[in-house]
Write a protein that holds these residues in place. Structure first.
Motif, short mmCIF file in Angstrom:
data_model
loop_
_atom_site.label_atom_id
_atom_site.label_comp_id
_atom_site.label_asym_id
_atom_site.label_seq_id
_atom_site.Cartn_x
_atom_site.Cartn_y
_atom_site.Cartn_z
N VAL A 163 4.14 9.76 6.27
CA VAL A 163 3.42 8.59 6.79
C VAL A 163 3.02 8.87 8.23
O VAL A 163 3.86 9.22 9.07
CB VAL A 163 4.29 7.32 6.73
N ASP A 164 1.74 8.75 8.52
CA ASP A 164 1.22 8.92 9.88
C ASP A 164 0.60 7.61 10.34
O ASP A 164 -0.18 6.98 9.60
CB ASP A 164 0.15 10.02 9.92
N ARG A 165 0.94 7.20 11.59
CA ARG A 165 0.42 5.96 12.14
C ARG A 165 -0.36 6.23 13.42
O ARG A 165 0.06 7.06 14.24
CB ARG A 165 1.57 4.99 12.47
N ALA A 166 -1.46 5.54 13.60
CA ALA A 166 -2.20 5.62 14.86
C ALA A 166 -1.36 4.97 15.95
O ALA A 166 -0.52 4.12 15.68
CB ALA A 166 -3.54 4.91 14.72
N PRO A 167 -1.58 5.36 17.21
CA PRO A 167 -0.79 4.78 18.31
C PRO A 167 -0.84 3.26 18.36
O PRO A 167 0.15 2.62 18.74
CB PRO A 167 -1.43 5.40 19.56
N ASP A 168 -1.97 2.66 17.98
CA ASP A 168 -2.06 1.20 18.01
C ASP A 168 -1.57 0.55 16.72
O ASP A 168 -1.66 -0.66 16.54
CB ASP A 168 -3.50 0.76 18.30
N ASP A 169 -1.04 1.36 15.79
CA ASP A 169 -0.46 0.89 14.53
C ASP A 169 -1.51 0.28 13.61
O ASP A 169 -1.17 -0.42 12.65
CB ASP A 169 0.66 -0.13 14.79
N ASP A 170 -2.80 0.52 13.89
CA ASP A 170 -3.84 -0.07 13.05
C ASP A 170 -4.14 0.80 11.83
O ASP A 170 -4.30 0.28 10.72
CB ASP A 170 -5.12 -0.27 13.85
N VAL A 188 -0.86 7.84 4.21
CA VAL A 188 0.26 8.37 3.44
C VAL A 188 -0.24 9.59 2.69
O VAL A 188 -1.35 9.58 2.13
CB VAL A 188 0.79 7.34 2.42
N ARG A 189 0.57 10.63 2.70
CA ARG A 189 0.21 11.81 1.93
C ARG A 189 1.45 12.30 1.20
O ARG A 189 2.52 12.42 1.79
CB ARG A 189 -0.34 12.92 2.83
N PHE A 210 0.84 -1.19 0.00
CA PHE A 210 0.00 0.00 0.00
C PHE A 210 0.89 1.25 0.00
O PHE A 210 1.89 1.29 0.71
CB PHE A 210 -0.89 0.00 1.25
N PRO A 211 0.55 2.27 -0.81
CA PRO A 211 -0.68 2.45 -1.59
C PRO A 211 -0.60 2.01 -3.05
O PRO A 211 -1.52 2.28 -3.81
CB PRO A 211 -0.88 3.96 -1.51
N ARG A 212 0.52 1.36 -3.46
CA ARG A 212 0.60 0.93 -4.86
C ARG A 212 -0.52 -0.03 -5.22
O ARG A 212 -1.18 0.13 -6.25
CB ARG A 212 1.95 0.24 -5.11
N LEU A 213 -0.67 -1.07 -4.40
CA LEU A 213 -1.72 -2.05 -4.64
C LEU A 213 -2.90 -1.78 -3.71
O LEU A 213 -2.71 -1.40 -2.55
CB LEU A 213 -1.19 -3.47 -4.39
N VAL A 214 -4.09 -2.00 -4.23
CA VAL A 214 -5.30 -1.84 -3.42
C VAL A 214 -5.34 -2.98 -2.40
O VAL A 214 -5.13 -4.14 -2.75
CB VAL A 214 -6.56 -1.88 -4.30
#
Length: 628
Positions: A523-530, A534-535, A467-471
């Motif tokens: 790249v931003d990640r939630a604290p739980d890494d879930d 990407v921007r 991701f994000p190359r492949l859906v």
């Protein structure tokens, strides 16, 4: 050599099946018949700087240069054929017929282009024409389905359906630039009513016979070819395979480039001039090795053929371990006692965000960051140290078995990395396969040429995402594979023939790493890494010869959840603008979004600050792994 005076003629009309094609001709002034260099663009030459600068350079050295808009684009008449379809060859044939009839033509033509322009070059070579003597395809696909529309057969929305679609729609809706005549405005106004190209991309899934018929038949190419590609480009595999399959005089140059190839200041004109002089003017024999490749990590190497004949293949076998979060072991084949070992490949849709714009057109030049976080979400298998300095040269392959009583994986994505002494995991290459039956599977990674230090360890990371190359796949499901192994093509650096085809090939526009790219790749990640997002954004402006300022903008946001991959979303906002010296302005903004089951688009045209036209589209999409 003394340079010749040059004359330029814009918007020369070439008869064609669609009416007339628009050509810009730049050639030596007051010179007898000369060979011609032809480029047929699927874009708009009135917005071009690169090819016009290159044409002037060659015209001053004795070549006529012709740049043509494909039917239905730019100032050419008609309705555009589907992108990369065989029908596009009619325009190249019409241009070749016209060129040989001109008094300034000596009857010999070379054709070249980059990306889609490289594809039109290959299509013309496939069809054949008595005037076409040699070609230079650059950074081009061979099979639009597997190479461009759907990478390795996997669903790929970001490239064709979004970034390229938005670029083409901006060009379709943006008014003509430069000197504009009434017929140009009428042609543009009619084109506003044509379907956007993305409808073609959206309506054909991987494996569609319509896409299959657009592939290039390399066996039909009978003219010499200089193939130029980049190891970090999406089409690295295509250019290498093109070279390997051609049965004509041929050369291969693979640089360290992303999807842009060598810049003018990096020596491209000189390399091409030697090629054209040899095949179009009967000039001196070509110098240097037939294959010249950048070694990622330093230097260039020359080879007599590709793959390099001095390569040996080292087989590493997966043994023990390999649970998520723990590294398993890749052992040398000769040290492994034969036994069936199985490993679980986990499913995590967030994997891939750390690889930057590697292999991704239209996203700038951002090198992969440390892969360690993504590695931990995959089946992770590490080798011992390489043991001596070496070069990985060519195509590595991953083999595994899927038992008949196990669910068949929809998709397996492999990343091959090197792990340095400090623990940093650096991406070497990737590959994807979509198994269609149980049993033995062979996954071919993308070709590359990478320097390895004696202390480097090799790491194979297997998952189902890029991701994000492949859906992302719509559901989370792990898979058990058995008898895993990887075969690595290894070259002794002492056998290399050092070459230097380009002066400082990375001197300008040096890429940055994803972990230091800031707004270019965030790249931003939630604290739980879930939840991971990407921007990346970009843009710029440049001036045409008449003073018109052309502006471009792009802003892409991609979001995915490891636990809810079916909710993934891609949103791209792409714009283009013209500001004429008179003060008049025009701008187009295109917003595209893609989710698992729906593609949506909106376009807005603004002229002198007022909305002149807008439109929306909505199309269904089929999730990968779900039957039609």
């Amino acid at each position: 050599m003394s340079l010749l005076a040059v004359e330029e003629t814009r918007d020369v009309r070439i008869p064609s099946a669609s009416g007339t094609l628009s050509a810009d001709v730049i050639r030596p002034a007051d010179v007898a018949a000369v060979p011609t260099l032809l480029t047929v663009l699927p874009y708009r030459k009135d917005l071009d700087l690169f090819w016009h600068d290159l044409m002037r350079w060659f015209a001053a050295r004795g070549y006529a240069c012709v740049l043509v808009d494909l039917s239905g684009t730019g100032r050419s008449d008609g309705v555009a054929a589907p992108k990369m379809s065989p029908e596009e060859a009619r325009d190249s044939s019409a241009a070749l017929d016209w060129i040989v009839a001109q008094p300034w033509s000596d009857g010999g033509v070379g054709m070249w282009g980059m990306s889609s322009g490289g594809f039109t070059t290959l299509r013309a070579a496939e069809v054949g024409h008595p005037a076409l003597r040699a070609v230079i395809p650059m950074l081009s696909p061979l099979r639009p389905d597997a190479d461009a529309f759907h990478h390795d057969g996997a669903r790929t929305d970001l490239h064709q359906r979004m970034l390229w679609s938005a670029q083409l729609l901006v060009q379709q809706w943006l008014p003509p630039a430069g000197e504009v005549r009434p017929r140009d405005l009428r042609r543009w106004e009619e084109r506003l009513e044509h379907d956007p190209f993305f409808l073609d991309f959206v309506r054909h899934d991987a494996g569609d016979p319509e896409l299959s018929r657009r592939a290039i038949d390399v066996s039909r190419i009978r003219v010499p070819a200089l193939c130029i590609g980049g190891w970090r480009d999406l089409y690295a595999r295509s250019m290498v395979e093109l070279y390997e399959r051609l049965d004509v005089p041929k050369r291969l140059i693979m640089g360290p480039w992303f999807h842009r190839g060598p810049r003018l200041e990096e020596g491209l004109p000189e390399i091409a001039l030697e090629w054209w002089d040899h095949w179009l003017l009967g000039g001196p024999a070509l110098s240097g090795s037939p294959v010249q490749c950048a070694i990622l990590g330093g230097g260039w190497g020359g080879f007599d053929s590709w793959p390099p004949p001095q390569v040996s293949r080292q087989r590493l076998v997966a043994v023990g371990g390999g649970a998520v979060g723990d590294a398993g072991v890749l052992a040398r084949d000769e040290t492994v006692v034969s036994a069936s070992v199985s490993h679980v490949v986990p499913s995590n849709a967030t994997v891939g965000t750390l690889t930057g714009s590697w292999g991704m057109p239209s996203a700038g030049e951002v090198l992969p960051a440390d892969q360690t976080v993504d590695d931990r979400h995959c089946l992770r298998l590490d080798s011992a140290g390489v043991g001596r300095d070496a070069v990985l040269a060519g195509v590595a392959t991953v083999e595994f078995e899927v038992a008949a009583d196990e669910p068949l994986p929809t998709r397996i994505v492999a990343r091959l990395c090197r792990v340095r002494d400090d623990g940093v995991s650096e991406l070497i290459t990737t590959g994807t396969c979509l198994p269609t039956r149980a049993g033995r599977q062979v996954l071919r990674l993308r070709p590359t040429l990478v320097a390895l230090a004696a202390t480097d360890r090799l790491r194979l990371a297997l998952g189902d995402a890029d991701f994000p190359r492949l859906v992302p796949l719509p559901s989370v499901r792990s898979h058990r594979l058995s008898n895993l192994s990887v075969e690595i093509p290894i070259l002794d650096p002492a056998t290399l023939d050092p070459v230097d085809p380009f002066p400082s090939p990375e001197a300008s526009g040096v890429p940055v790493r994803a972990d230091a790219a800031g707004p270019r790749w965030r790249v931003d990640r939630a604290p739980d890494d879930d939840l991971v997002s990407v921007r990346f954004a970009g843009g710029g402006s440049y001036a045409l010869a008449d003073g018109t300022c052309v502006g471009t903008t792009s802003d892409v946001r991609a979001t995915v959840s490891a636990s809810r991959p079916h909710e993934s979303e891609l949103v791209a906002v792409v714009g283009g603008s013209l500001e004429h010296p008179s003060g008049s302005t025009a701008a187009v903004e295109v917003t595209l979004s893609a989710r698992q089951t729906r593609f949506e688009a909106e376009a807005v045209l603004t002229v002198d600050g007022e909305v002149a036209m807008s439109a929306t589209w909505s199309e269904p999409l089929r999730p990968e792994g779900v039957s039609a």
